[in-house]
Design a protein around this motif. Structure first.
Motif, mmCIF file in Angstrom:
data_model
loop_
_atom_site.group_PDB
_atom_site.id
_atom_site.type_symbol
_atom_site.label_atom_id
_atom_site.label_comp_id
_atom_site.label_asym_id
_atom_site.label_seq_id
_atom_site.Cartn_x
_atom_site.Cartn_y
_atom_site.Cartn_z
ATOM 1 N N ALA A 261 0.829 -1.207 0.000
ATOM 2 C CA ALA A 261 0.000 0.000 0.000
ATOM 3 C C ALA A 261 0.862 1.255 0.000
ATOM 4 O O ALA A 261 0.527 2.253 -0.653
ATOM 5 C CB ALA A 261 -0.928 -0.010 1.211
ATOM 6 N N SER A 264 1.926 2.358 -3.357
ATOM 7 C CA SER A 264 0.821 2.648 -4.267
ATOM 8 C C SER A 264 0.006 3.795 -3.687
ATOM 9 O O SER A 264 -0.812 3.589 -2.785
ATOM 10 C CB SER A 264 -0.068 1.415 -4.445
ATOM 11 O OG SER A 264 -1.192 1.718 -5.241
ATOM 12 N N ALA A 267 -3.616 3.315 -2.899
ATOM 13 C CA ALA A 267 -4.006 2.332 -1.888
ATOM 14 C C ALA A 267 -3.611 2.743 -0.478
ATOM 15 O O ALA A 267 -4.129 2.197 0.494
ATOM 16 C CB ALA A 267 -3.376 0.971 -2.217
#
Length: 332
Positions: A261, A264, A267
């Motif tokens: 996460a 990203s 995310a």
């Protein structure tokens, strides 16, 4: 998809070589600092396959992590910093400072114990849920007593007994523990650990099956505890050698998912994220009945949801139980 450029894991604490992290295409560059030796720390190879990123993994002592991170951040090439440690409270102040100095960098701390004072909006704190761990250990202790063939607690017509010693666990953890305990076994009786000069519990007719510590007992207290009960469990603390049940540790898969996460932006979310894994409770299988260990796999699935309701569930315990807990342990 761009491949990850993974630098070798460093045994020392020097500043990472950011030249090895300079991407040839647009992608994240993350410094991962493993503070001490947390058992759930992911390896460089695990992180290298977890996302399209350049990652440098360094192992540092607690007193060095902040200066290492600051030196790397000064190069202006990092998009993220991940700190892996046992207790996030130990690094919270430094994280707040670094995050304030570098508002465009995402910070992540992954630990067994969540921090109570992380305030920056660009920091994520992933940790075990201590209240869910306490609830789970309470339920497992209830299962243990329910499965016991002992005729303990003779004064109370054979009702099984647990001796309890509060040693610093939070009120929320203690309420969660007792909620789990009484939900698993409504007939259990809890008695306070006698003072050192007091008569033994056996002199009152108790044959205690299990002792529980809410928090961390003093090192010199362990022998006295073991004289009061044949087996002990604990919550609100780190694992205790020789105890039958105690808090375990975060799963390394949680650390890898949090890293994925982090690299990203779509995310990643700042703030506290509490989790529970099968590894969150530690057992001594030489002491704990096999049926209790087997019950954990089923209990773990819903423990966080149940623990979230533990304060209300505690208030719904029978009045006699709540009165006993209030009088003995000041829980109301």
């Amino acid at each position: 998809m761009a491949t990850s450029a993974v630098a070798a894991s460093l045994a020392g604490c020097g500043a990472p070589d950011l030249a090895a992290m300079r991407p040839t295409v647009q992608k994240s560059a993350v410094l991962v600092e493993v503070v001490g030796a947390p058992p759930f720390a992911p390896s460089a190879s695990q992180l290298g396959t977890a996302g399209a990123t350049s990652v440098e993994v360094v192992h540092v002592a607690l007193g060095e992590w902040q200066s290492v991170a600051a030196h790397a951040l000064a190069k202006g090439q990092l998009t993220g910093v991940m700190v892996v440690c046992d207790d996030a409270n130990a690094v919270a102040s430094g994280l707040n400072q670094l995050a304030a100095d570098h508002p465009d960098v995402r910070f992540l701390v992954v630990s067994n114990w969540p921090a109570s004072q992380i305030t920056s909006g660009n920091v994520e704190d992933v940790a075990q849920d201590p209240v869910a761990v306490a609830y789970s250990i309470g339920a497992l202790c209830g299962d243990w007593i329910a499965s016991s063939t002992s005729t303990s607690g003779a004064v109370y017509s054979g009702v099984p007994s647990i001796v309890y010693a509060p040693r610093g666990a939070t009120v929320a953890e203690q309420k969660a523990f007792f909620t789990g305990l009484y939900q698993a076994n409504p007939n259990v009786r809890v008695v306070a650990l006698p003072q050192p000069a007091a008569q033994s519990l056996s002199s009152y007719g108790y044959a205690v099956d299990l002792g529980v510590v809410g928090g961390s007992p003093a090192a010199g207290e362990l022998s006295a505890l073991r004289s009061a009960a044949p087996a002990w469990a604990a919550f609100g603390t780190s694992p205790i050698a020789g105890f039958a049940i105690s808090p375990g540790h975060l799963s390394s898969s949680e650390a890898v998912q949090a890293f994925q996460a982090l690299v990203s932006p779509d995310a990643w979310h700042s703030g506290e994220h509490l989790v529970l894994d099968l590894s969150s409770v530690a057992f001594d299988d030489k002491q704990v009945p096999a049926t209790v260990i087997a019950a954990w796999a089923k209990l773990e699935v819903n423990a966080i949801a149940a623990a979230a309701q533990s304060n209300a569930a505690f208030a719904s315990l029978p009045p006699s139980v709540r009165s006993d807990l209030a009088n003995a342990f000041h829980l109301s």
